[in-house]
Enzyme design. Sequence first.
Site, PDB file in Angstrom:
ATOM      1  CG  ASP A   1      -2.007  -1.017   1.171  1.00  0.00           C
ATOM      2  OD1 ASP A   1      -2.068  -1.752   0.168  1.00  0.00           O
ATOM      3  OD2 ASP A   1      -2.800  -1.113   2.125  1.00  0.00           O
TER       4      ASP A   1
ATOM      5  CD  GLU B   1      13.655 -10.152 -10.758  1.00  0.00           C
ATOM      6  OE1 GLU B   1      13.854 -10.823  -9.709  1.00  0.00           O
ATOM      7  OE2 GLU B   1      12.525  -9.900 -11.191  1.00  0.00           O
TER       8      GLU B   1
END
EC number: 3.2.1.147
Length: 544
Positions: free
Chosen positions: A90, A426
């Site tokens: 969030d 990555e």
Amino acid sequence: MKLLHGLALVFLLAAASCKADEEITCEENEPFTCSNTDILSSKNFGKDFIFGVASSAYQIEGGRGRGVNVWDGFSHRYPEKSGSDLKNGDTSCESYTRWKKDVEIMGELNATGYRFSFAWSRIVPKGKVSRGVDQAGLDYYHNLIDALLEKNITPFVTLFHWDLPQTLQDEYEGFLDRQIIQDFKDYADLCFKEFGGKVKNWITINQLYTVPTRGYALGTDAPGRCSPKVDTKQRCYGGNSSTEPYIVAHNQLLAHAAIVDLYRTNYAFQNGKIGPVMITRWFLPYDESDPACIEAAERMNQFFHGWYMEPLTKGRYPDIMRQIVGSRLPNFTEAEAELVAGSYDFLGLNYYVTQYAKPKPNPYPSETHTALMDAGVDLTFNNSRGEYPGPVFAEDANSYYYPKGIYYVMDYFKTKYNNPLIYITENGISTPGSESRCEAIADYKRINYLCSHLCFLRKVIREKGVNIRGYFAWALGDNYEFCKGFTVRFGLSYVNWDDLDDRNLKESGKWYQRFINGTAKNPVKQDFLRSSLSSQSQKKRLAC
């Protein structure tokens, strides 16, 4: 005479250069002195080789201004699964409002590439393009891409990094249903139209293996589906761990192929490239003298890499998978097989760790069976002699890394899959999130990880001729880590979670900067890191 002397000098210098080049050695285990960094720098990879950093939308942007995605739903429904600190994405690095600082740090690194993802629900909040497009989301990515290009940083954009709009999961269970193919295709079409003039490197799906296995077999990742007895705490909202992973993987491949076909058919004039990203590992026999362990390691390669690479190269699943999984494994129609085979211009390969493999009975059918058990392989981080492959990767997971594993994986892909164009999308290591600011910035463990892997990367390019064109360190900065929250740090730059404007390069970021500039020097030696100096003395010496 002077001419001859000059020619002789040139010859001797060239010979010395070649000799130095040939004598590059790479340490396979601690202590990583990285003593070869005077000749291991970006200059040794070719002038067009891309060195960059990577991130993903859910992990760095924060939730402001976008629609709800499956990781929002999952982390709010099962907060204990999203991280032991019960945190979620969030609020993370808040890169949605602080993207200029991110670009500034990349400029400081002298990075030449940035791999990031679009948040599907930021561009198409309700999942379907027909339901509306958010102009603010488009503007955000336009601004970011423009800023990257101004600094000569090449954008590599991932269309789907696991954050499916929640509406599509609610309506038809996302990748469990073939409706996803058209919705994903429509979203991709919008992105190609909107950004294709600027973005020339597209990634369809990040780590094809992860969502089917962790999201639908184990239920540890979003959307959190599994068989009732697989999660003994009953924290899956439904699912079948033996069948759903194969359906999801199949639909991912079909969606990927449809998007690649769309790009090649309608957007070839943009002169870009497109491909998927795979998670890779190397598998060593638990006992190299035991044929059963040798066979288990190769079988694991087929279930881990071949699950996707065989369809992408041949249009069918590996024979061993079809034999073991049987009717639970979907089939491609002739038209689908033709569409899937060859549906990539490049492969993005993520590499972190190596494991040992030994045979283990497959318990199918049983109430606790998952698709991960079908290979009949037990994976460990120690071999039959109790030895570990290398240094600790993550203390909490009792895992270890093996730099030479990247050499073996790249050679495997070159040999088995016709030497494809590869980008390392990555590669990185975590450090504890509980460390003090000073300890987090003095991340010499990360320098050792990066330089040891880059050494073997150069070695496999030079010795085996693997067609690797770029390397993206994970990650640009500290961020929310899937399933771990903020309990670990992966960044080359430090983020202060109490003051998000406080972002600075760590020692690893400074090392990577020097590496890119061609001036890398040895990191602080391990014996210093393990020395008996007091914490205060170490901080003083490190100027923290």
